[in-house]
Design a protein around this motif. Sequence first.
Motif, PDB file in Angstrom:
ATOM      1  N   ASP A 181     -79.649  58.094  23.835  1.00 37.55           N
ATOM      2  CA  ASP A 181     -78.601  57.813  22.863  1.00 37.55           C
ATOM      3  C   ASP A 181     -77.200  58.072  23.419  1.00 37.55           C
ATOM      4  O   ASP A 181     -76.321  58.575  22.732  1.00 37.55           O
ATOM      5  CB  ASP A 181     -78.845  58.647  21.597  1.00 37.55           C
ATOM      6  CG  ASP A 181     -77.985  58.211  20.419  1.00 37.55           C
ATOM      7  OD1 ASP A 181     -77.792  56.998  20.258  1.00 37.55           O
ATOM      8  OD2 ASP A 181     -77.514  59.096  19.668  1.00 37.55           O
ATOM      9  N   GLY A 182     -77.000  57.781  24.706  1.00 35.69           N
ATOM     10  CA  GLY A 182     -75.682  57.932  25.316  1.00 35.69           C
ATOM     11  C   GLY A 182     -75.354  59.320  25.816  1.00 35.69           C
ATOM     12  O   GLY A 182     -74.216  59.573  26.243  1.00 35.69           O
ATOM     13  N   GLU A 183     -76.296  60.261  25.765  1.00 35.33           N
ATOM     14  CA  GLU A 183     -76.039  61.619  26.246  1.00 35.33           C
ATOM     15  C   GLU A 183     -75.649  61.608  27.719  1.00 35.33           C
ATOM     16  O   GLU A 183     -76.110  60.769  28.495  1.00 35.33           O
ATOM     17  CB  GLU A 183     -77.287  62.489  26.073  1.00 35.33           C
ATOM     18  CG  GLU A 183     -77.653  62.751  24.634  1.00 35.33           C
ATOM     19  CD  GLU A 183     -79.042  63.336  24.466  1.00 35.33           C
ATOM     20  OE1 GLU A 183     -79.324  63.850  23.366  1.00 35.33           O
ATOM     21  OE2 GLU A 183     -79.844  63.280  25.415  1.00 35.33           O
ATOM     22  N   ILE A 184     -74.827  62.560  28.110  1.00 36.21           N
ATOM     23  CA  ILE A 184     -74.476  62.671  29.514  1.00 36.21           C
ATOM     24  C   ILE A 184     -75.722  63.052  30.316  1.00 36.21           C
ATOM     25  O   ILE A 184     -76.566  63.815  29.845  1.00 36.21           O
ATOM     26  CB  ILE A 184     -73.316  63.677  29.723  1.00 36.21           C
ATOM     27  CG1 ILE A 184     -72.664  63.449  31.085  1.00 36.21           C
ATOM     28  CG2 ILE A 184     -73.762  65.119  29.507  1.00 36.21           C
ATOM     29  CD1 ILE A 184     -71.288  64.076  31.218  1.00 36.21           C
ATOM     30  N   ASP A 185     -75.840  62.490  31.503  1.00 39.96           N
ATOM     31  CA  ASP A 185     -77.081  62.530  32.274  1.00 39.96           C
ATOM     32  C   ASP A 185     -77.064  63.658  33.318  1.00 39.96           C
ATOM     33  O   ASP A 185     -76.288  63.602  34.268  1.00 39.96           O
ATOM     34  CB  ASP A 185     -77.260  61.180  32.967  1.00 39.96           C
ATOM     35  CG  ASP A 185     -78.566  61.061  33.731  1.00 39.96           C
ATOM     36  OD1 ASP A 185     -79.371  62.017  33.711  1.00 39.96           O
ATOM     37  OD2 ASP A 185     -78.780  60.005  34.351  1.00 39.96           O
ATOM     38  N   PRO A 186     -77.925  64.676  33.172  1.00 46.02           N
ATOM     39  CA  PRO A 186     -77.978  65.745  34.169  1.00 46.02           C
ATOM     40  C   PRO A 186     -79.007  65.496  35.276  1.00 46.02           C
ATOM     41  O   PRO A 186     -79.161  66.331  36.159  1.00 46.02           O
ATOM     42  CB  PRO A 186     -78.394  66.956  33.334  1.00 46.02           C
ATOM     43  CG  PRO A 186     -79.325  66.366  32.306  1.00 46.02           C
ATOM     44  CD  PRO A 186     -78.806  64.986  32.009  1.00 46.02           C
ATOM     45  N   THR A 187     -79.727  64.363  35.245  1.00 46.50           N
ATOM     46  CA  THR A 187     -80.852  64.194  36.169  1.00 46.50           C
ATOM     47  C   THR A 187     -80.468  64.073  37.644  1.00 46.50           C
ATOM     48  O   THR A 187     -81.311  64.361  38.491  1.00 46.50           O
ATOM     49  CB  THR A 187     -81.740  62.997  35.759  1.00 46.50           C
ATOM     50  OG1 THR A 187     -80.956  61.786  35.756  1.00 46.50           O
ATOM     51  CG2 THR A 187     -82.338  63.220  34.373  1.00 46.50           C
ATOM     52  N   PRO A 188     -79.219  63.661  38.015  1.00 45.50           N
ATOM     53  CA  PRO A 188     -78.881  63.714  39.440  1.00 45.50           C
ATOM     54  C   PRO A 188     -78.956  65.127  40.025  1.00 45.50           C
ATOM     55  O   PRO A 188     -78.979  65.294  41.243  1.00 45.50           O
ATOM     56  CB  PRO A 188     -77.441  63.179  39.479  1.00 45.50           C
ATOM     57  CG  PRO A 188     -77.347  62.279  38.299  1.00 45.50           C
ATOM     58  CD  PRO A 188     -78.169  62.965  37.240  1.00 45.50           C
ATOM     59  N   LEU A 222     -70.413  57.529  36.377  1.00 37.94           N
ATOM     60  CA  LEU A 222     -69.383  58.353  37.004  1.00 37.94           C
ATOM     61  C   LEU A 222     -69.261  59.703  36.305  1.00 37.94           C
ATOM     62  O   LEU A 222     -69.073  60.731  36.963  1.00 37.94           O
ATOM     63  CB  LEU A 222     -68.044  57.614  36.982  1.00 37.94           C
ATOM     64  CG  LEU A 222     -67.977  56.355  37.854  1.00 37.94           C
ATOM     65  CD1 LEU A 222     -66.647  55.635  37.658  1.00 37.94           C
ATOM     66  CD2 LEU A 222     -68.185  56.691  39.321  1.00 37.94           C
ATOM     67  N   ALA A 223     -69.375  59.715  34.972  1.00 33.82           N
ATOM     68  CA  ALA A 223     -69.315  60.981  34.236  1.00 33.82           C
ATOM     69  C   ALA A 223     -70.461  61.899  34.650  1.00 33.82           C
ATOM     70  O   ALA A 223     -70.273  63.110  34.825  1.00 33.82           O
ATOM     71  CB  ALA A 223     -69.363  60.718  32.732  1.00 33.82           C
ATOM     72  N   SER A 224     -71.645  61.339  34.819  1.00 33.81           N
ATOM     73  CA  SER A 224     -72.808  62.125  35.239  1.00 33.81           C
ATOM     74  C   SER A 224     -72.585  62.745  36.609  1.00 33.81           C
ATOM     75  O   SER A 224     -72.882  63.930  36.825  1.00 33.81           O
ATOM     76  CB  SER A 224     -74.046  61.225  35.253  1.00 33.81           C
ATOM     77  OG  SER A 224     -75.140  61.882  35.845  1.00 33.81           O
ATOM     78  N   LEU A 252     -74.106  70.578  27.569  1.00 30.80           N
ATOM     79  CA  LEU A 252     -73.533  69.473  28.344  1.00 30.80           C
ATOM     80  C   LEU A 252     -73.092  68.355  27.409  1.00 30.80           C
ATOM     81  O   LEU A 252     -73.775  68.031  26.431  1.00 30.80           O
ATOM     82  CB  LEU A 252     -74.563  68.914  29.324  1.00 30.80           C
ATOM     83  CG  LEU A 252     -75.240  69.914  30.271  1.00 30.80           C
ATOM     84  CD1 LEU A 252     -76.203  69.177  31.200  1.00 30.80           C
ATOM     85  CD2 LEU A 252     -74.225  70.708  31.066  1.00 30.80           C
ATOM     86  N   ALA A 253     -71.948  67.740  27.730  1.00 32.37           N
ATOM     87  CA  ALA A 253     -71.441  66.638  26.898  1.00 32.37           C
ATOM     88  C   ALA A 253     -70.442  65.821  27.702  1.00 32.37           C
ATOM     89  O   ALA A 253     -69.865  66.296  28.683  1.00 32.37           O
ATOM     90  CB  ALA A 253     -70.768  67.178  25.636  1.00 32.37           C
ATOM     91  N   HIS A 254     -70.237  64.579  27.267  1.00 28.77           N
ATOM     92  CA  HIS A 254     -69.105  63.802  27.759  1.00 28.77           C
ATOM     93  C   HIS A 254     -67.829  64.438  27.227  1.00 28.77           C
ATOM     94  O   HIS A 254     -67.801  64.983  26.120  1.00 28.77           O
ATOM     95  CB  HIS A 254     -69.185  62.356  27.254  1.00 28.77           C
ATOM     96  CG  HIS A 254     -70.295  61.562  27.838  1.00 28.77           C
ATOM     97  ND1 HIS A 254     -70.256  61.046  29.112  1.00 28.77           N
ATOM     98  CD2 HIS A 254     -71.489  61.181  27.320  1.00 28.77           C
ATOM     99  CE1 HIS A 254     -71.363  60.378  29.361  1.00 28.77           C
ATOM    100  NE2 HIS A 254     -72.132  60.449  28.286  1.00 28.77           N
TER     101      HIS A 254
END
Length: 214
Positions: free
Chosen positions: A66-73, A38-40, A179-181
């Motif tokens: 390592d839990g990084e927020i995902d920009p791939t969408p 959801l964050a991504s 980018l970050a959570h």
Amino acid sequence: MTTPAAPLSLDAFDGSRQALRRELRHRRRRLTREQRRLASLRLCRRLRRLPEVQRARRVALYLPNDGEIDPTPLIDWLEQRRARVYLPVLRPLSRNHLWFVHYHAGTPMVTNRFGIPEPQARHGAHRARRLPAWALDLILLPLVGFDDAGQRMGMGGGFYDRTLAFTRRPGPRPRLIGLAHDCQRVERLPVAPWDVPLDLIASDARVVRPRARR
């Protein structure tokens, strides 16, 4: 909608950047798979509204680790707009520097020494498949921490700082978005002399534009 987490204080870690970095990495690892998903999606919705992203045609981003927020969408949306997507690759025979290699569904991938998937070095060695950082329009890079003044804490390896050191000098340069959570937000971060300034920072809950660049 989840309530944004309270920002951490560096003072709680006796001013130790290393201790704070460990805690921030623990925070993002503790997020559940659904929270990360959801964050991504929230992050990518924010990014699609940014003029810096809408204008870009040569965009570098990263595969999360390592839990990084995902920009791939964001990749499909970028390709629909005829933008080319690039991934960072550990540059062979050059300590702590990055290449940026064109990425698509058929790109041959390997796992680097940090366990992160990246385009195969032999594939990326062809000049037609990679760009120097200065030729990119936009680089989306992962952060460990950030504050409301737009200061940031990187991964600690110095790869982006060394690769992007040229942005401190006059000349062509990409826009830089960290980018970050939102749970990686800190009350205040000191500026290290080697930190490359960002144009803005985006999380799943906010966009932070730093003070005017010098």
